[in-house]
Motif scaffolding. Structure first.
Motif, PDB file in Angstrom:
ATOM      1  N   ASN A  58      19.276 127.574  78.342  1.00  0.00           N
ATOM      2  CA  ASN A  58      19.326 128.815  79.123  1.00  0.00           C
ATOM      3  C   ASN A  58      17.903 129.342  79.238  1.00  0.00           C
ATOM      4  OD1 ASN A  58      20.518 131.375  80.191  1.00  0.00           O
ATOM      5  ND2 ASN A  58      19.580 132.170  78.327  1.00  0.00           N
ATOM      6  N   TYR A  59      17.563 129.854  80.422  1.00  0.00           N
ATOM      7  CA  TYR A  59      16.209 130.359  80.652  1.00  0.00           C
ATOM      8  C   TYR A  59      16.246 131.734  81.298  1.00  0.00           C
ATOM      9  CZ  TYR A  59      14.798 125.494  79.999  1.00  0.00           C
ATOM     10  OH  TYR A  59      14.590 124.232  79.487  1.00  0.00           O
ATOM     11  N   ALA A  60      15.273 132.544  80.948  1.00  0.00           N
ATOM     12  CA  ALA A  60      15.056 133.788  81.674  1.00  0.00           C
ATOM     13  C   ALA A  60      14.593 133.448  83.085  1.00  0.00           C
ATOM     14  CB  ALA A  60      14.006 134.635  80.961  1.00  0.00           C
ATOM     15  N   ASP A  61      14.970 134.283  84.034  1.00  0.00           N
ATOM     16  CA  ASP A  61      14.601 134.021  85.425  1.00  0.00           C
ATOM     17  C   ASP A  61      13.084 133.908  85.597  1.00  0.00           C
ATOM     18  OD1 ASP A  61      17.226 136.101  86.908  1.00  0.00           O
ATOM     19  OD2 ASP A  61      17.244 134.012  86.208  1.00  0.00           O
ATOM     20  N   LYS A  64      12.044 130.202  84.688  1.00  0.00           N
ATOM     21  CA  LYS A  64      12.762 129.041  85.217  1.00  0.00           C
ATOM     22  C   LYS A  64      11.850 128.195  86.099  1.00  0.00           C
ATOM     23  CE  LYS A  64      17.532 130.718  85.175  1.00  0.00           C
ATOM     24  NZ  LYS A  64      18.669 131.211  85.982  1.00  0.00           N
ATOM     25  N   GLN A 100      24.227 131.143  70.441  1.00  0.00           N
ATOM     26  CA  GLN A 100      24.183 131.396  71.880  1.00  0.00           C
ATOM     27  C   GLN A 100      25.600 131.585  72.376  1.00  0.00           C
ATOM     28  OE1 GLN A 100      21.410 129.058  74.306  1.00  0.00           O
ATOM     29  NE2 GLN A 100      23.048 128.704  75.792  1.00  0.00           N
ATOM     30  N   GLY A 103      26.837 132.110  77.766  1.00  0.00           N
ATOM     31  CA  GLY A 103      25.986 131.391  78.697  1.00  0.00           C
ATOM     32  C   GLY A 103      24.539 131.802  78.671  1.00  0.00           C
ATOM     33  N   SER A 104      24.256 133.088  78.434  1.00  0.00           N
ATOM     34  CA  SER A 104      22.869 133.525  78.504  1.00  0.00           C
ATOM     35  C   SER A 104      22.483 134.517  77.419  1.00  0.00           C
ATOM     36  CB  SER A 104      22.590 134.164  79.872  1.00  0.00           C
ATOM     37  OG  SER A 104      23.417 135.292  80.063  1.00  0.00           O
ATOM     38  N   SER A 105      23.371 134.769  76.487  1.00  0.00           N
ATOM     39  CA  SER A 105      23.080 135.721  75.415  1.00  0.00           C
ATOM     40  C   SER A 105      22.832 134.978  74.115  1.00  0.00           C
ATOM     41  CB  SER A 105      24.245 136.694  75.243  1.00  0.00           C
ATOM     42  OG  SER A 105      24.447 137.447  76.415  1.00  0.00           O
TER      43      SER A 105
END
Length: 121
Positions: A58-61, A64, A100, A103-105
């Motif tokens: 998962n990546y921060a926008d 990416k 995790q 999905g993104s936390s």
């Protein structure tokens, strides 16, 4: 509990690359998700990237397409390859072991020490 040691920070010009490493000791490393966080002066610590025990990333926008997180369970190490660095990537970077979800936390349970990354313009 997992103990974490971070290495690989430094000074780089904009457009350059750095690779951070997070070496873990202790039990159950392979069962932990690992996250890379950063904190710039005057800002809150933010999650940059994370990887589950199964390799889901998962990546921060904001990173990416420029940053890649990977793990080598045989070496108890998680890497953060940072390419096309920008001055706004300047921060202290930390790795953390945890969970995790959604999905993104990411919920950290153990932290490594920080390493300074400075990107000059």
């Amino acid at each position: 509990q997992v103990q974490l040691v971070v290495s690989g920070g430094g000074l780089v010009q904009a457009g350059g690359s750095l690779r951070l490493s997070c070496l873990a000791s202790g039990s159950f490393f392979s069962r932990n998700a690992i996250g890379w966080f950063r904190q710039a002066p005057g800002k809150q610590r933010e999650l940059v990237a994370s990887i589950t025990s199964g390799g889901r990333t998962n990546y921060a926008d904001s990173v990416k397409g420029r940053f890649t997180i990977s793990r080598d369970n045989a070496k108890n190490t998680v890497y953060l390859q940072m390419n096309s660095l920008k001055p706004e990537d300047t921060a202290v970077y930390y790795c953390a072991a945890g969970f995790q979800y959604g999905g993104s936390s990411f919920r950290p349970s153990s932290w490594g020490q920080g390493t300074q990354v400075t990107v000059s313009s």
